[in-house]
Write an enzyme that holds these catalytic residues in place. Structure first.
Site, PDB file in Angstrom:
ATOM      1  N   HIS A   1       0.816  -1.215   0.000  1.00 46.23           N
ATOM      2  CA  HIS A   1       0.000   0.000   0.000  1.00 46.23           C
ATOM      3  C   HIS A   1       0.851   1.267   0.000  1.00 46.23           C
ATOM      4  CE1 HIS A   1      -3.878  -1.945   0.357  1.00 46.23           C
ATOM      5  NE2 HIS A   1      -3.434  -2.684   1.366  1.00 46.23           N
TER       6      HIS A   1
ATOM      7  N   HIS B   1       7.633  -7.955   4.122  1.00 43.20           N
ATOM      8  CA  HIS B   1       6.201  -7.697   3.994  1.00 43.20           C
ATOM      9  C   HIS B   1       5.629  -8.700   2.993  1.00 43.20           C
ATOM     10  CE1 HIS B   1       2.874  -4.910   4.758  1.00 43.20           C
ATOM     11  NE2 HIS B   1       2.521  -5.083   3.497  1.00 43.20           N
TER      12      HIS B   1
ATOM     13  N   HIS C   1       2.334  -7.597   7.190  1.00 43.13           N
ATOM     14  CA  HIS C   1       1.326  -7.682   6.134  1.00 43.13           C
ATOM     15  C   HIS C   1       0.092  -8.496   6.484  1.00 43.13           C
ATOM     16  CE1 HIS C   1      -0.622  -7.708   2.238  1.00 43.13           C
ATOM     17  NE2 HIS C   1      -0.587  -9.021   2.209  1.00 43.13           N
TER      18      HIS C   1
END
Length: 264
Positions: free
Chosen positions: A72, A155, A180
């Site tokens: 993100h 992640h 994550h």
């Protein structure tokens, strides 16, 4: 006699609930555990999607030293315009070479010890990123030899890929940890090599949610299988973090402990 440094690692901070929980408790946690350095994953800081300078500055003011990222990373487009202006931000090393920012950074503790932070993103179920294993090797070659302590935020979605990174960097990093999936795992360990490992640190957010998002919207998408906007829960945040003690001279971890501050 070598000095021991205490490093606090915070997983994904989800929106206002996570930010508020840290604002209320992080300074006390740092004091209680004599924390020398704090790193957190900030890719969900702004309403659960990306980060802005405003919310990032909130975290820096209360004691976070470095913010890592993930898939993100670019959700808040303004981040692309200022990521290069501050070395307290890192984004996955295995993003495209066209991406702004850096895949690793080095910061100093108040006592002058250097700590490197590497950010990686997984490939399994995550997207067409470059190889995280090759990126990790490249980062370690670029980091100066006088930096003994190396933290690695992997992640990633797949547990096996996170574990693979832990073993790939065994003996070469101080702490390899996953972010994550937003769920803390109880597999924290220190390998014989002195590398600490945990599959996922967990989220700092409301656990009266579906991985930090309002239940209604998430369930609608699951049950109805129709588009629905995810919204982060704004209240009732819990803190999950991991405290690792690391020998400052060798960079080897000596202990690891999960930290949990329930919602009040």
């Amino acid at each position: 006699m070598s000095e021991t440094l205490n490093v606090l690692v915070i997983g994904d901070i989800i929106g206002k609930a996570g930010r508020t929980a840290l604002a209320n408790h992080l300074p006390a946690l740092i004091d209680r555990h004599q924390v020398d350095f704090t790193v957190a994953n900030g890719e969900n800081l702004a309403h659960g999607f990306g980060l802005t300078k405003k919310v990032a500055d909130e975290m820096f003011k209360i004691g976070v030293d470095v913010l890592t990222n993930g898939n993100h990373c670019w959700d808040q487009r303004e981040f692309m315009s200022f990521i290069d202006q501050d070395d307290r931000y890192v984004r996955p090393m295995n993003f495209t070479t066209y991406a702004p920012g850096r895949g690793w950074t080095i910061k100093q503790t108040a006592s002058g010890h250097k700590i490197a932070v590497i950010n990686l993103i997984g490939q399994v179920f995550m997207g067409p990123w470059d190889c995280p294993f090759a990126a990790a090797d490249r980062a370690l070659k670029e980091i100066p030899e006088d930096v003994a302590i190396v933290l690695v935020d992997m992640h990633a979605e797949a547990t096996s890929e996170k574990m693979g990174m832990g073993w790939h960097l065994d003996g070469r990093a101080s702490f390899v940890y996953g972010t994550h999936t937003h769920v803390p795992t109880c597999d924290e360990t220190v390998h014989a090599s002195g590398t600490a490992y945990q599959t996922d640190v967990g989220m700092t957010a409301s656990y009266q949610s579906i991985i930090g998002m309002k239940v209604e919207g998430a369930l609608y998408r699951m049950v109805q299988r129709l588009p629905q906007r995810f919204e982060a829960v704004e209240k009732g945040g819990s803190i999950f973090a991991t405290l690792v003690s690391i020998d400052a001279l060798s960079g080897k971890a000596t202990s690891i402990e999960r930290i949990h501050v329930p919602a009040s």
